[in-house]
Design a protein around this motif. Structure first.
Motif, PDB file in Angstrom:
ATOM      1  N   MET A   1       0.848  -1.200   0.000  1.00  0.00           N
ATOM      2  CA  MET A   1       0.000   0.000   0.000  1.00  0.00           C
ATOM      3  C   MET A   1       0.887   1.255   0.000  1.00  0.00           C
ATOM      4  N   ALA A   2       0.636   2.180  -0.925  1.00  0.00           N
ATOM      5  CA  ALA A   2       1.516   3.354  -1.006  1.00  0.00           C
ATOM      6  C   ALA A   2       1.210   4.340   0.116  1.00  0.00           C
ATOM      7  N   MET A   3       2.232   5.025   0.596  1.00  0.00           N
ATOM      8  CA  MET A   3       2.029   6.039   1.616  1.00  0.00           C
ATOM      9  C   MET A   3       2.568   7.368   1.111  1.00  0.00           C
ATOM     10  N   LEU A   4       1.852   8.415   1.382  1.00  0.00           N
ATOM     11  CA  LEU A   4       2.326   9.721   0.969  1.00  0.00           C
ATOM     12  C   LEU A   4       2.493  10.597   2.184  1.00  0.00           C
ATOM     13  N   PRO A   5       3.538  11.425   2.225  1.00  0.00           N
ATOM     14  CA  PRO A   5       3.623  12.353   3.331  1.00  0.00           C
ATOM     15  C   PRO A   5       2.447  13.321   3.255  1.00  0.00           C
ATOM     16  N   PHE A   6       1.824  13.609   4.393  1.00  0.00           N
ATOM     17  CA  PHE A   6       0.715  14.552   4.396  1.00  0.00           C
ATOM     18  C   PHE A   6       1.267  15.960   4.376  1.00  0.00           C
ATOM     19  N   LEU A   7       0.782  16.771   3.453  1.00  0.00           N
ATOM     20  CA  LEU A   7       1.275  18.134   3.375  1.00  0.00           C
ATOM     21  C   LEU A   7       0.249  19.066   4.005  1.00  0.00           C
ATOM     22  N   ALA A   8       0.469  19.413   5.248  1.00  0.00           N
ATOM     23  CA  ALA A   8      -0.483  20.275   5.953  1.00  0.00           C
ATOM     24  C   ALA A   8      -0.275  21.725   5.513  1.00  0.00           C
ATOM     25  N   GLY A   9      -1.323  22.510   5.603  1.00  0.00           N
ATOM     26  CA  GLY A   9      -1.247  23.890   5.142  1.00  0.00           C
ATOM     27  C   GLY A   9      -0.729  24.841   6.194  1.00  0.00           C
ATOM     28  N   CYS A  10       0.388  24.516   6.819  1.00  0.00           N
ATOM     29  CA  CYS A  10       0.932  25.373   7.859  1.00  0.00           C
ATOM     30  C   CYS A  10       1.889  26.390   7.247  1.00  0.00           C
ATOM     31  N   ALA A  11       2.110  27.474   7.972  1.00  0.00           N
ATOM     32  CA  ALA A  11       2.980  28.532   7.458  1.00  0.00           C
ATOM     33  C   ALA A  11       4.421  28.054   7.341  1.00  0.00           C
ATOM     34  N   ALA A  12       5.178  28.725   6.469  1.00  0.00           N
ATOM     35  CA  ALA A  12       6.588  28.342   6.272  1.00  0.00           C
ATOM     36  C   ALA A  12       7.406  28.670   7.525  1.00  0.00           C
TER      37      ALA A  12
ATOM     38  N   PHE B   1       8.966  -1.230  16.114  1.00  0.00           N
ATOM     39  CA  PHE B   1       8.112  -0.360  15.303  1.00  0.00           C
ATOM     40  C   PHE B   1       7.186  -1.202  14.435  1.00  0.00           C
ATOM     41  N   LEU B   2       6.038  -0.608  14.081  1.00  0.00           N
ATOM     42  CA  LEU B   2       5.094  -1.307  13.197  1.00  0.00           C
ATOM     43  C   LEU B   2       5.097  -0.621  11.837  1.00  0.00           C
ATOM     44  N   ASP B   3       5.505  -1.374  10.825  1.00  0.00           N
ATOM     45  CA  ASP B   3       5.513  -0.890   9.440  1.00  0.00           C
ATOM     46  C   ASP B   3       4.189  -1.317   8.807  1.00  0.00           C
ATOM     47  N   SER B   4       3.335  -0.361   8.477  1.00  0.00           N
ATOM     48  CA  SER B   4       2.029  -0.700   7.891  1.00  0.00           C
ATOM     49  C   SER B   4       2.017  -0.475   6.393  1.00  0.00           C
ATOM     50  N   ASP B   5       3.179  -0.492   5.786  1.00  0.00           N
ATOM     51  CA  ASP B   5       3.311  -0.235   4.351  1.00  0.00           C
ATOM     52  C   ASP B   5       3.825  -1.483   3.634  1.00  0.00           C
ATOM     53  N   ARG B   6       3.452  -2.647   4.131  1.00  0.00           N
ATOM     54  CA  ARG B   6       3.877  -3.912   3.511  1.00  0.00           C
ATOM     55  C   ARG B   6       2.929  -4.241   2.352  1.00  0.00           C
ATOM     56  N   PRO B   7       3.335  -5.139   1.460  1.00  0.00           N
ATOM     57  CA  PRO B   7       2.466  -5.463   0.313  1.00  0.00           C
ATOM     58  C   PRO B   7       1.092  -5.956   0.755  1.00  0.00           C
ATOM     59  N   ASP B   8       0.103  -5.751  -0.080  1.00  0.00           N
ATOM     60  CA  ASP B   8      -1.268  -6.246   0.137  1.00  0.00           C
ATOM     61  C   ASP B   8      -1.870  -5.743   1.456  1.00  0.00           C
ATOM     62  N   ALA B   9      -1.632  -4.475   1.780  1.00  0.00           N
ATOM     63  CA  ALA B   9      -2.217  -3.842   2.968  1.00  0.00           C
ATOM     64  C   ALA B   9      -1.840  -4.556   4.256  1.00  0.00           C
ATOM     65  N   GLN B  10      -0.666  -5.176   4.258  1.00  0.00           N
ATOM     66  CA  GLN B  10      -0.254  -5.877   5.472  1.00  0.00           C
ATOM     67  C   GLN B  10       0.728  -5.026   6.283  1.00  0.00           C
ATOM     68  N   SER B  11       1.024  -5.498   7.484  1.00  0.00           N
ATOM     69  CA  SER B  11       1.962  -4.824   8.385  1.00  0.00           C
ATOM     70  C   SER B  11       3.018  -5.823   8.832  1.00  0.00           C
TER      71      SER B  11
ATOM     72  N   PRO C   1       6.312 -12.147  10.438  1.00  0.00           N
ATOM     73  CA  PRO C   1       5.925 -12.180   9.028  1.00  0.00           C
ATOM     74  C   PRO C   1       4.956 -11.026   8.761  1.00  0.00           C
ATOM     75  N   ASP C   2       4.624 -10.785   7.495  1.00  0.00           N
ATOM     76  CA  ASP C   2       3.590  -9.786   7.189  1.00  0.00           C
ATOM     77  C   ASP C   2       2.256 -10.300   7.724  1.00  0.00           C
ATOM     78  N   PHE C   3       1.447  -9.400   8.266  1.00  0.00           N
ATOM     79  CA  PHE C   3       0.152  -9.810   8.822  1.00  0.00           C
ATOM     80  C   PHE C   3      -0.830  -8.645   8.726  1.00  0.00           C
ATOM     81  N   ILE C   4      -2.116  -8.973   8.880  1.00  0.00           N
ATOM     82  CA  ILE C   4      -3.154  -7.923   8.920  1.00  0.00           C
ATOM     83  C   ILE C   4      -3.527  -7.712  10.381  1.00  0.00           C
ATOM     84  N   PRO C   5      -3.234  -6.546  10.952  1.00  0.00           N
ATOM     85  CA  PRO C   5      -3.524  -6.328  12.373  1.00  0.00           C
ATOM     86  C   PRO C   5      -5.019  -6.375  12.664  1.00  0.00           C
ATOM     87  N   THR C   6      -5.356  -6.926  13.821  1.00  0.00           N
ATOM     88  CA  THR C   6      -6.746  -6.927  14.282  1.00  0.00           C
ATOM     89  C   THR C   6      -6.850  -5.966  15.456  1.00  0.00           C
TER      90      THR C   6
END
Ligand SMILES: O=C(O)CCC(=O)C(=O)O
Ligand SMILES: [Fe+2]
Length: 359
Positions: free
Chosen positions: A1-12, A230-240, A257-262
């Motif tokens: 699953m792709a992750m994008l940095p969130f670009l908040a509209g805060c001042a420079a 740490f928990l990496d939630s960017d593994r293939p097929d929406a896994q962590s 292993p990769d897993f789907i958290p409950t």
């Protein structure tokens, strides 16, 4: 699953001189998951202005009782009471014209400088979003509150922030998350016998790897006492998957292993079997009453020396002018009951970092 940095509209970010730099060692202490305490951090004049402001706002009924949020129950069902629970004057009021806005603004500017210093020192660049000089930028990525405890009130053991994956459907929807917790106490000459100490539960030994998050993957536990997991939630097929780092700049060592958290998450169950006995989860019912009930955590009464979790314990007196800083994700803490006949008053807040969002 792709992750994008969130670009908040805060001042420079605009460079500003620091008037209250932290003492040496503060950054390393926070990065290692310990508690930084600094006495006499703000001037007596500003302190008394803030205390009088909080008292006036309280007299005007602008605080509301809350404790810890038990996600399983609605706010009304949790039955917060002024007598027993912490009361809060929240962020949406910090910039309101009521009370002493000038004092709150002066304080907010000071905290903004601190936020910037922490952003650089801790290597958490998005903490500095909103460090510009515009008025709105003071509140950007920053929650500011007053806290109020009547005699007898306390606050249960909790963490201030949790991994998005453990928060339920809204977990990934927020643009920013709590990164560093700050407290500035406002009570003159508070004595030990008045109760109300902040009790912190850092690891018995400092972490070698920076705590809280790695590459925006939040920490969810400890391995072998003081190694962050740490928990990496960017593994293939929406896994962590769970991982740790042997040292700064080391490659990730995956621990599951990769897993789907409950939910509720039980990360101990998915670890490779030989590691299970050496893992301690944070954000669990056992450690965090937010997931168990509003009043008490089952581990509450275990003396730190007998805790199976390799924890230390540090009490901080809520003495006027004392600044406390710690990582919001990893440090359990609580407030002991106020035994004094006067109220315990504090300014409290959280510097935010930008979150990632899952697409
Ligand atoms: O008042 C304090 O010392 C702690 C408050 C706290 O932990 C919180 O508001 O999350
Ligand atoms: Fe807290």
């Amino acid at each position: 699953m792709a992750m994008l940095p969130f670009l908040a509209g805060c001042a420079a970010i605009a460079p500003q001189p620091l008037s209250h730099p932290l003492s040496p060692g503060a950054i390393d202490t926070i990065a290692a998951g310990q508690v930084h305490v600094e006495r006499d951090w703000i001037s007596p004049k500003l302190l008394s202005a803030l205390r009088r402001d909080a008292q006036g706002l309280h007299e005007n009924g602008l605080f509301s009782a809350d404790g810890l949020t038990n996600n399983a129950k609605s706010r009304d069902e949790q039955g917060f009471q002024e007598k027993y629970d912490r009361q809060t004057f929240r962020n949406d009021g910090w910039g309101a014209t009521t009370g002493n806005l000038a004092a709150r603004l002066e304080f907010a500017q000071l905290m903004q400088q601190l936020k910037k210093e922490l952003a650089v020192g801790l290597g958490r660049p998005t903490l500095a979003s909103g460090s510009g000089s515009s008025l709105e930028s003071i509140w950007c990525h920053h929650e500011m509150t007053y806290n109020w405890y009547e005699p007898g009130a306390s606050l249960g053991r909790h963490l201030d922030e949790h991994h998005e994956e453990t928060k339920g459907p809204l977990g990934w929807s927020r643009p920013s998350r709590r990164s560093v917790t700050w407290l500035v106490y406002l009570n003159d000459d508070w004595r030990e016998e008045e109760g109300g100490a902040l009790r912190c539960f850092p690891r018995a030994s400092p972490s070698v790897v920076p705590v809280g998050a790695d590459d925006a993957n939040l920490q969810v536990g400890w391995l072998a006492g003081d190694c962050p997991v740490f928990l990496d939630s960017d593994r293939p097929d929406a896994q962590s998957a769970l991982y740790c780092l042997a040292h700064v700049d080391a490659k990730r060592q995956y621990l599951s292993p990769d897993f789907i958290p409950t939910r509720p998450a039980d990360f101990g169950k998915v670890l490779f079997p030989p590691l299970r006995d050496h893992f301690q989860q944070i954000s669990t019912a056992r450690l965090d009453p937010r997931f168990a009930g509003a009043r008490a955590a089952p581990s509450e009464n275990i003396p730190p020396s007998e805790s199976p979790f390799n924890e230390g314990s540090l009490d901080v007196l809520p003495q006027a002018g004392t600044l406390v800083l710690f990582d919001s994700v990893t440090l359990p803490h609580k407030v002991l009951p106020v035994t004094s006949s006067r109220q315990r008053i504090a300014a409290t807040g959280w510097f935010h970092e930008e979150s990632k969002v899952l697409l």
